[in-house]
Design an enzyme around this catalytic site. Structure first.
Site, mmCIF file in Angstrom:
data_model
loop_
_atom_site.group_PDB
_atom_site.id
_atom_site.type_symbol
_atom_site.label_atom_id
_atom_site.label_comp_id
_atom_site.label_asym_id
_atom_site.label_seq_id
_atom_site.Cartn_x
_atom_site.Cartn_y
_atom_site.Cartn_z
ATOM 1 N N GLU A 34 -10.600 4.762 -0.081
ATOM 2 C CA GLU A 34 -10.772 4.429 1.326
ATOM 3 C C GLU A 34 -9.386 4.540 1.961
ATOM 4 O O GLU A 34 -8.424 3.969 1.445
ATOM 5 C CB GLU A 34 -11.286 2.984 1.420
ATOM 6 C CG GLU A 34 -11.705 2.625 2.809
ATOM 7 C CD GLU A 34 -12.171 1.171 2.922
ATOM 8 O OE1 GLU A 34 -12.424 0.523 1.892
ATOM 9 O OE2 GLU A 34 -12.270 0.704 4.068
ATOM 10 N N ARG A 261 -10.960 -1.635 -14.580
ATOM 11 C CA ARG A 261 -9.835 -1.331 -13.705
ATOM 12 C C ARG A 261 -8.541 -1.701 -14.398
ATOM 13 O O ARG A 261 -8.522 -2.485 -15.348
ATOM 14 C CB ARG A 261 -9.955 -2.082 -12.390
ATOM 15 C CG ARG A 261 -9.918 -3.595 -12.548
ATOM 16 C CD ARG A 261 -10.239 -4.308 -11.241
ATOM 17 N NE ARG A 261 -9.175 -4.167 -10.278
ATOM 18 C CZ ARG A 261 -9.302 -3.576 -9.091
ATOM 19 N NH1 ARG A 261 -10.453 -3.066 -8.729
ATOM 20 N NH2 ARG A 261 -8.292 -3.501 -8.265
ATOM 21 N N LYS A 271 -4.753 -3.093 -2.042
ATOM 22 C CA LYS A 271 -4.192 -2.528 -0.827
ATOM 23 C C LYS A 271 -4.068 -3.582 0.263
ATOM 24 O O LYS A 271 -3.110 -3.601 1.008
ATOM 25 C CB LYS A 271 -5.092 -1.387 -0.347
ATOM 26 C CG LYS A 271 -4.929 -0.129 -1.179
ATOM 27 C CD LYS A 271 -5.707 1.012 -0.576
ATOM 28 C CE LYS A 271 -6.990 1.258 -1.321
ATOM 29 N NZ LYS A 271 -8.081 1.778 -0.540
#
Ligand code: ATP
Ligand code: MG
Length: 743
Positions: A34, A261, A271
């Site tokens: 994103e 992850r 982020k």
């Protein structure tokens, strides 16, 4: 340094699909960020996985911006993400895609669900929707809008798009199952109203699709075969499949697979958190070298090769874990060592005067850039009677085991003379101001080697010493705020005294400052003739020993210079007890005593007959390379003892032993069985001799130079034997055989 051919459960799935012809032989993956921030090291893992699989299996990987959220996305992030993916060494070719390009198609798919009675417009408030969704233990209850007619839903949805309603007035939901044990299947939201400007579609839309609806359909539109995401999305997979099936995408459809992850200790990887750090001025920007962003680590001096090697080293699994930041740093050192010429810079200078040095005399030394004497390249280094040495390299009252300078002590100056400290001038507070020394014969025995620069020739340079950004292992844990865990000393700026050759260092160049670490010439702030150096990583920590051992051919002085010094008086009682009971070095004792899990493994191995120093060395120096925390390691003390016995017996080499330990840590098992399965037994004498002959025959120029009197080249030849044997040759025995053969 990258692993030859990675293997993991996702690659196994891809191979199974290829064998079965599931997707007609196609392998199409995607990396779907994103564009709401800069990429971080965790994304590198995903990029290496997605692009790596495409490359290995002759497929392709798309770069797709998952940009269905108008309020957080930005062209600047689109730009930086492309730069970072390219920098890592990957290329999407013509497959640069944007989910926002599919808005029209997605809208049609939503209508298709409405036409089948599988989606409805819900006019309840957010709170009502949440309320009626139930809990994990109670089913949800239908609201008053669930049974709207198809015609009514169609009209409302069309009017939503046409902008007839304000934000929040309605949402579009899938009509699935309010009693599903999977909360994601309880009539999930597909669209919401948002009168917001989108950075690409501008003001064309006022309804935006949600992630679950957008992602699977984007995958399907692009004919993705393997849609790889992180474990948090495990529960979304059922919905992923449901949507594709019910809008009528025929098999073979894309399938979602989840992997763990990357989490790193002493690091946050989000982020959103970064935005906070940047906006509150806690760091100097997205590319601040302390940031775990790819832009940050790039500016700090990490290479793409190091990040790829790191991704390969940590592997891909289905279990969440936390990887040690130390493993990343270790990988960086391994990567930087062969690409960083050596140079001398004194970070915190202390003057040293050599009494009796003729006034005005300057010796120009020809100092090699590399510890491996066979590697060409050198620079002139001026030597005079007034020098700077490192403040920390001098002690008025040295602790026991001190290898550096002190009154009466002798040290070698790197590339130069041996000196003896004859005195020291101090200030009123007793702090050393100037050290006095005399030359002694170059063959004198010394305790250590120091780096230095000639005072009158030294050039000043700004050096930025970076430490980890957070001082807590898990920033923000135990109810603290992430910002409370910031390390106040994460950046220390010093003016260093550098050898003159460094004045010409160009932006982007890398050096190893002897005995300090790896440094990178800042590409942004450096000016011609005035380089600014970023410390990428220090030379030492608990991992340093591993580096040291693996650099067997390195020059003696270099090894001395790297020696890890543990001052005895600092040793905590637990560590001291371990050291004294088992004859361990202070450093290992400290590490073992610092971790109950490590100490338990150590004691277990001893009980099973392992030699204490060997057990300590494997646990302290080798286990970290697995990236597995001692608490999570899948082996016990007796297994370690069995591994050590295999190495001591010569059944396997130490190099292979390290790989076996990594496998033990990650997957468990019996050392003998692992060795057997890998066919990794050590070469016998006959096979080794044959291999040595082969290497001699294949390296005529090296052999000639060795015979002409360059003994350091033996290391290079041993290295080749090791490489060719995939670690199955005994390095020491190979060296003996080579020496015997070459006379
Ligand atoms: P953030 O929450 O910080 O914004 P994100 O996970 O939402 O991060 P995306 O842009 O959605 O960021 O991520 C793009 C891809 O990278 C996704 O496929 C995601 O699974 C993957 N990814 C994100 N973080 C990690 C991580 N720590 N380790 C591995 N892959 C990751
Ligand atoms: Mg996200």
């Amino acid at each position: 340094m990258e692993a030859e051919k990675p293997s993991d459960f996702i690659r196994e799935i891809v191979e199974t699909d290829l064998r079965a012809g599931t997707h007609g032989g196609a392998v199409v993956t995607r990396f779907p960020p994103e564009p709401n921030g800069y990429l971080h090291i965790g994304h590198a893992k995903s990029i290496c996985l997605n692009f790596g699989i495409a490359r290995e299996y002759g497929g392709r990987c798309h770069l797709r911006f998952d940009d269905s959220n108008p309020t957080t996305e930005d062209m600047e992030f689109v730009r930086s993400i492309q730069e970072d993916v390219r920098w890592l060494g990957f290329d999407w070719g013509e497959h640069l895609h944007f989910a926002s390009d599919y808005f029209e198609a997605l809208y049609d798919y939503a209508l298709a669900l409405i036409e089948q009675g599988l989606a409805y417009v819900d006019s309840s408030s957010e709170a009502e929707i949440r309320e009626r969704r139930g809990t994990v233990t109670e089913p949800g209850t239908p609201g008053p809008f669930r049974d709207r007619s198809i015609a009514e839903n169609r009209e409302l949805f069309t009017d939503m798009r046409a902008g007839k309603y304000p934000d929040g007035a309605h949402v579009l939901r899938a009509r699935i199952d309010l009693a599903s044990p999977n909360m994601k299947m309880r009539d999930p939201l597909l669209y919401r109203i948002r009168h917001a400007h989108h950075y690409r579609t501008l003001d064309r839309w006022c309804i935006y699709p949600l992630y679950d609806f957008t992602h699977c359909l984007s995958d399907s539109i692009e004919r993705i075969t393997h849609s790889i995401c992180t474990l948090e999305f495990e529960n979304n997979r059922e919905l992923y499949d449901w949507i594709l099936e019910h809008v009528g995408v025929p098999e073979p459809r894309p399938h979602q697979y989840e992997f763990a992850r990357l989490n790193l200790n002493y690091t946050v990887m989000s982020k959103r958190r970064f935005i906070e750090l940047v906006e509150t001025g806690k760091v100097r920007g997205w590319d601040d070298p302390r940031m775990p962003t790819l832009a940050g680590v790039r500016r700090r001096g990490y290479t793409p090769e190091a990040l790829r090697a790191f991704a390969a080293r940590i592997g891909v699994s289905k279990h969440n874990s936390v990887v040690e930041l130390g493993l990343l740093e270790f990988t960086a050192r391994e990567d930087l060592d062969p690409r960083s010429p050596r140079a001398m810079a004194v970070l915190r200078p202390l003057e040293l005067v050599i009494d009796g040095w003729p006034a005005g005399k300057v010796d120009t030394l020809d100092a090699p850039y590399w510890p491996d004497a066979a590697r060409p390249g050198s620079r002139p280094v001026p030597m005079s009677g007034r020098l700077y040495i490192e403040r920390d390299d001098f002690a008025l009252e040295p602790p026991r085991g001190w290898h550096r300078l002190a009154p009466g002590a002798r040290v070698r100056l790197r590339h130069s003379e041996v000196i003896e400290c004859t005195g020291v001038e101090t200030d009123a507070a007793g702090e050393p101001l100037r050290v006095r020394a005399k030359l002694v014969e170059p063959t004198a025995r010394v305790k250590g080697t120091l780096h230095w620069v000639s005072a009158e020739h030294a050039v000043d340079a700004e050096v930025r010493l970076y430490e980890r950004l957070f001082s807590a292992e898990q920033p923000g844990s135990d109810g603290r705020d992430v910002l409370d865990d910031l390390n106040p000393d994460s950046l220390v700026v010093v003016t260093a005294k550098c050898e003159p050759s460094l004045a010409a260092a160009r932006p982007g160049e890398r050096f190893q400052f002897e005995r300090q670490g790896y440094f990178y010439v800042d590409p942004v702030d450096s000016r011609p003739g005035a380089p600014i150096f970023n410390r990428t990583v220090t030379l030492r920590d608990t991992w340093a020993k591993l580096v040291q051992r693996e650099q067997a051919p390195a020059a003696e002085a270099e090894r001395e210079a790297r020696e890890v010094i543990h001052v005895e008086s600092e040793l905590p009682p637990g560590a001291r007890a371990l050291r004294d009971a088992h004859g361990l070095d202070a450093g290992s004792a400290r590490v073992l005593a610092g971790s109950p899990a490590l100490e338990a493994l150590f004691r277990g191995a001893l009980a099973a007959g392992a030699e204490p120093r060997a057990a300590a060395s494997w646990l302290v120096s080798e286990l970290p390379a697995s990236g597995v925390a001692p608490e999570a390691a899948r082996f016990d003390g007796p297994a370690l003892a069995a591994l050590i016995a295999l190495v001591e017996r010569g059944a396997i080499t130490r190099t292979v032993g390290k790989e076996v330990l990594i496998e033990l840590a990650r997957s468990g098992g019996a050392p003998e069985a692992i060795v057997g399965a890998r066919g990794a037994h050590a070469l016998d004498e006959g096979a080794l001799a044959a291999l040595v002959d082969e290497i001699i025959a294949a390296n005529a120029p090296l052999v000639a130079r060795y015979r002409a009197g360059n003994p350091n080249l033996l290391g290079a030849l041993v290295g080749q034997v090791m490489k060719r044997s995939a670690g199955r040759a005994d390095a020491k025995r190979a060296g003996e055989l080579l020496r015997a053969r070459l006379g």
